[in-house]
Design an enzyme around this catalytic site. Structure first.
Site: not given
Ligand code: SAH
Length: 352
Positions: A165-166, A95, A119, A197, A220-222, A108, A115, A339, A122, A296
């Site tokens: 992907g990472e 994509e 996570c 990212s 991506s801290l979260h 993007c 991947c 994504c 995701c 999302n």
């Molecule tokens: N693998 C890299 C690049 C992905 S960037 C990374 O982890 O940073 C995409 C961003 O969207 C990342 O911050 C990821 O954690 C976040 N993401 C993935 N799935 C999501 C979801 N369902 N809701 C909100 N954010 C999400």
């Protein structure tokens, strides 16, 4: 025996192409001509390079392919977002999303087929990692979107490496990709207009800091503490939050650039005022920006949205501590633009 796929010509940096030309008895200046055909005229076959000798065309086509990916799906959203599903030479699909902003057109890109980071929220990681993309397959995504924009005379001005992907798990290809799209003889996308990212592969954060690029960097801290981060992102068990924050501080000190923290708000998990307070404490003193991402919805995952008012409260709490914060605007909500969503849907249909 299956024929080995030739490397993509888009995988080559200018200096690598120069070296190849030299080794093949061709003058160096051909490299800029070839780049012009690829990136300005955007041809799709070596035969179209009309000011390049037939013998060089033949040498090039024996060694490389001009990656042209079939567009399987092109979905346009009401807000102008376009989502592409491209097919690779081995049948996998990836994509790529074009987003329209006031400041320009941003693409993007995807860096891997699937991947392996896992996570829990995701869609991209469902089904694991199939393979890394070649640098040229990442470059070709931008070229293809630019070709689609050529119809209306628009230009790709920004790139975010935030697709499937990472990127730090495919580090060398990602770095070549950055160098190629940034090159003024190629797509000339300014470093400050590119964002990468990562989920937090620590050794690669140090390596990236040492590259001293002007590229925007997001993490991506979260989660504001290690227990919660391990629960949401299994990578935190290998690369712990304490060590991650050390790497972040190193990056900011070494480059003088600020870092973006991505913080997804997952209902009932990490989205209270107490979490915001803890986050403020964790990132205190770091030159940064926080991007809040309302979750999302992913059908296979059971995370729910944080209520709007609570999102604003989270934002206010961070602001109170003097932290730069924005809430991510959504693009292409009506076309599964987050994504991995489109690809996941396709895969499901395939297996039905
Ligand atoms: N693998 C890299 C690049 C992905 S960037 C990374 O982890 O940073 C995409 C961003 O969207 C990342 O911050 C990821 O954690 C976040 N993401 C993935 N799935 C999501 C979801 N369902 N809701 C909100 N954010 C999400």
């Amino acid at each position: 025996m299956k024929e080995q796929q030739k490397p993509s010509i888009y995988s080559l940096r200018l200096e690598e192409l120069e070296l190849w030309l030299k080794e093949n008895g061709e003058p160096k200046f051909r490299s800029t001509q070839i780049f012009e055909w690829l990136y300005s005229k955007r041809i799709s076959s070596f035969e179209d390079m009309t000011n390049v000798s037939k013998s060089l065309q033949d040498k090039l086509s024996q060694a490389f392919t001009v990656t042209t990916m079939k567009t399987l799906i092109k979905q346009e959203s009401k807000d102008g977002t376009i989502k592409f599903l491209f097919e690779l030479h081995d049948g996998y699909s990836i994509e790529t999303v074009l987003m329209r902003h006031e400041y320009g057109n941003s693409v993007c890109v995807t860096t891997q087929v699937g991947c392996r980071i896992g996570c829990t929220f995701c869609a991209s990681t469902l089904g694991g990692l199939k393979r890394n993309l070649e640098a040229g397959e990442i470059v070709a995504q931008v070229v293809n979107v630019q070709k689609a924009l050529d119809e209306t005379g628009e230009r790709v001005s920004h790139v975010v490496i935030m697709g499937i992907g990472e990127p730090f798990d495919n580090y060398d290809a990602m770095l070549s990709f950055l160098k190629i799209i940034n090159h003024d003889k190629a797509l000339n996308i300014g470093a400050r207009h590119i964002t990468v990212s990562t989920s937090g592969i620590i050794p690669k954060i140090y390596a990236f800091a040492d590259e001293q690029l002007q590229i925007n960097f997001a993490l991506s801290l979260h989660a504001p503490n290690t227990e919660l981060r391990s629960k949401l992102m299994p990578i935190n068990r290998a690369y712990k939050l304490d060590d991650l924050m050390k790497a972040v501080r190193y990056y900011v000190e070494k480059t003088g650039r600020r870092i973006s923290f991505e913080y997804g708000l997952f209902g009932g998990e990490n989205d209270t005022v107490a979490h915001a307070e803890e986050l403020a404490k964790l990132i205190k003193g770091i030159k940064c920006h926080v991007n809040l991402i309302p979750v999302n919805y992913v059908p296979e995952r059971d995370y729910v949205r944080t209520p709007k008012e609570q999102i604003f409260e989270f934002e206010r709490t961070l602001k109170k501590h003097g932290i730069n914060v924005t809430i991510r605007r959504e693009h292409g909500h009506d076309i599964d633009a987050a994504c991995g969503q489109l690809r996941a849907k396709e895969r499901q249909e395939e297996t039905r």
